[in-house]
Design an enzyme around this catalytic site. Structure first.
Site, mmCIF file in Angstrom:
data_model
loop_
_atom_site.group_PDB
_atom_site.id
_atom_site.type_symbol
_atom_site.label_atom_id
_atom_site.label_comp_id
_atom_site.label_asym_id
_atom_site.label_seq_id
_atom_site.Cartn_x
_atom_site.Cartn_y
_atom_site.Cartn_z
ATOM 1 C CB SER A 110 18.830 -7.256 -0.294
ATOM 2 O OG SER A 110 19.891 -7.171 0.616
ATOM 3 C CB SER A 237 17.069 -6.912 7.246
ATOM 4 O OG SER A 237 17.913 -8.045 7.357
ATOM 5 C CG HIS A 242 18.942 -7.070 10.748
ATOM 6 N ND1 HIS A 242 18.896 -5.758 10.311
ATOM 7 C CD2 HIS A 242 19.893 -7.670 9.999
ATOM 8 C CE1 HIS A 242 19.759 -5.589 9.336
ATOM 9 N NE2 HIS A 242 20.376 -6.728 9.112
HETATM 10 C C1 LIG Z 1 20.260 -0.629 6.221
HETATM 11 C C2 LIG Z 1 20.193 -1.991 5.609
HETATM 12 N N1 LIG Z 1 19.422 -2.183 4.532
HETATM 13 C C3 LIG Z 1 19.316 -3.385 3.942
HETATM 14 C C4 LIG Z 1 19.992 -4.475 4.432
HETATM 15 C C5 LIG Z 1 19.877 -5.792 3.726
HETATM 16 O O1 LIG Z 1 19.261 -6.786 4.506
HETATM 17 P P1 LIG Z 1 19.511 -8.336 4.171
HETATM 18 O O2 LIG Z 1 20.874 -8.673 4.679
HETATM 19 O O3 LIG Z 1 18.435 -9.058 4.916
HETATM 20 O O4 LIG Z 1 19.410 -8.498 2.702
HETATM 21 C C6 LIG Z 1 20.821 -4.329 5.558
HETATM 22 C C7 LIG Z 1 21.557 -5.504 6.056
HETATM 23 O O5 LIG Z 1 22.119 -5.577 7.086
HETATM 24 C C8 LIG Z 1 20.922 -3.055 6.156
HETATM 25 O O6 LIG Z 1 21.708 -2.853 7.234
#
Ligand SMILES: Cc1ncc(COP(=O)(O)O)c(C=O)c1O
Length: 461
Positions: A110, A237, A242
């Site tokens: 994010s 991420s 992931h």
């Molecule tokens: C497509 C996508 N973008 C952004 C994120 C955000 O990642 P994070 O959880 O590390 O903030 C995710 C989280 O799973 C995601 O699937």
């Protein structure tokens, strides 16, 4: 007995080392600690036998062995905590894997999206994104792909998604265009590469920024090229679900050094200086005390010169240390994800009458995040009947993130435009879900998953 052994162990080591110089003691102790950590991990985190029906079949999770714990403890013993030797190694390792010029690790995917979009609003760019500018993006999204647009006062213009690939419908790009359109930003859904040839052509023709959310797609390629490298920024991420994990974590990457520098500044409080912590006290540039602030009319320590409205979204050295160990495993992780996907694909073919299996572009080689399924209209059961059944048998399921983001409470009143009325997005929100393909799924778990699907479908003849 155990306590005596424990005390004997520590006492003996301390006594044996006493005569040695501190540096040597330090090295020996570190080695001993790390050996014990490796041994501990092999015992404490040994794989447990799979008990069908009882062991939870996760859709994703941390896959690790003693390497990750040894790296983590090694970083703890350094106690550097913030950007340090492991962070440098992680940056270099990711750069090599992606084949890009700059990688900026951050504390989540994010944050990576926030940094990338915010960097493109920089007043140091010739044509920065301005409040009210429009960004074309699919409505079928993860929330924090959209959030940075809202946070930067940009206007998302939502297009529909394609059934099967669940990526943005490129046929709608032209219809989404307006004089305010400045960028295209989308995620490669569940690791499935979007048709980059058409998207790149569109973006070039209209002189737009292109940002790829590759959070779910590390290692996926389109026409042999890594996703995330087609445009101005890619994002990743490293949350445990992931392809590799650092616990919390993420990265922004780019082939444009100038954008990389701006992104780094946005990540680091808005501070202009990026080299001071690599080579203190004067930094790599050697000009720390020679930077002038116009408004002041004299020089000011570059370490406190602020050229962006920034955040602090940095990754710690401890997270990076775990990342370094995970990177070694990444090629095997990707191979396992592809293998597991193929296995489920073959195993679920008999139910195509009821379930739509995923599709992908002929030029795409997805490094799958998960296995999406869509319950067909007219099927004699609802999606919830199937997901409840799977969950009751301890198989984890998830929905395709937010579904139609505009139907989520937080996003109902954001400023936006829509192309058409998003029928596929709504269909996905009603009828799609996914199960896992992550490397933690072995033969026994995959067999169990397929046997459970078979159990469910038996009642329909
Ligand atoms: C497509 C996508 N973008 C952004 C994120 C955000 O990642 P994070 O959880 O590390 O903030 C995710 C989280 O799973 C995601 O699937």
């Amino acid at each position: 007995m155990i306590t005596t052994l424990e005390r004997l162990g520590t006492a003996q080591i301390v006594e044996a080392l006493e005569e040695l110089p501190a540096d040597q003691q330090k090295e020996i102790l570190r080695r001993q600690i790390l050996d014990l950590v490796a041994h501990y991990t092999r015992i404490a985190h040994a794989p447990r036998p799979f008990v069908p029906g009882e062991t939870r079949v996760h859709y994703a999770g941390r896959v690790f062995d003693e390497d990750e714990l040894v790296h983590a403890v090694d970083a703890v013993l350094d106690f550097w905590l913030t950007f340090g030797r492991f962070s440098q190694a992680f940056e270099q390792g990711l750069k090599a894997f992606l084949g890009v010029r700059d990688v900026i690790p951050v504390n989540s995917g994010s944050s990576a999206n926030l940094v990338a979009i915010t960097a493109l609003t920089s007043s140091r760019l010739e044509r920065p994104l301005q409040p009210g500018d429009e960004v074309i993006t699919p409505a079928m999204a993860f929330p924090t792909t959209i959030a940075p647009l809202v946070q930067n006062n940009l206007v998302p213009v939502f297009v529909d998604c394609e059934i099967g690939t669940y990526n943005l419908d490129v046929e709608q790009l032209e219809a989404a265009l307006s004089p305010r359109t400045r960028a295209v930003f989308f995620a490669h859904t569940l690791g499935n590469p979007a048709p980059m040839d058409l998207i790149v052509e569109f973006v070039r023709r209209h002189d737009l920024y292109l940002i790829e959310d590759a959070c779910d797609a590390l290692g996926s390629t389109f026409d042999g090229q890594m996703v995330g490298t087609f445009g101005h920024f890619g994002t990743l991420s490293f949350y445990p679900a992931h392809h590799i994990t650092t616990g919390e974590g993420g990265a922004v990457f780019t082939n444009r050094p100038r954008l990389g520098k701006i992104a780094r500044t946005v990540r680091d409080w808005g501070r202009d200086c990026w080299c001071g912590y690599r080579n203190p006290p004067d930094g790599v540039c050697g000009r720390r005390f020679e930077w002038k602030i116009e408004a002041l009319g004299t020089t000011y320590d570059h370490r406190y010169l602020f050229t962006e409205i920034g955040y602090n979204l940095k990754m710690t050295d401890l997270q990076a240390a775990i990342g370094v160990a995970q990177l070694q495993k990444l090629p095997n992780f990707i191979a396992a994800r592809k293998r597991n996907f193929r296995r489920l694909y073959e195993g679920l073919k008999p139910y195509e009458e009821y379930l739509l299996l995923p599709t992908w572009h002929p030029k795409a080689d997805p490094s799958w995040f998960a296995f999406p399924l869509l319950v067909r209209e007219g099927a004699p059961f609802r999606r919830e009947d199937l997901t409840r059944f799977l969950e009751s048998r301890n198989i984890e399921t998830r929905l395709l993130f937010a579904g139609n983001i505009l139907k989520q409470p937080a996003y109902r009143h954001i400023r936006h435009r829509i192309v058409g009325d998003l029928p596929n997005t709504d269909r996905v929100m009603r009828n799609a879900f996914f199960v896992g393909v992550y490397p933690g799924l072995d033969e026994a778990r995959l067999d169990y998953m397929l046997a459970t699907f078979a159990d469910f479908f038996r009642r329909f003849g």
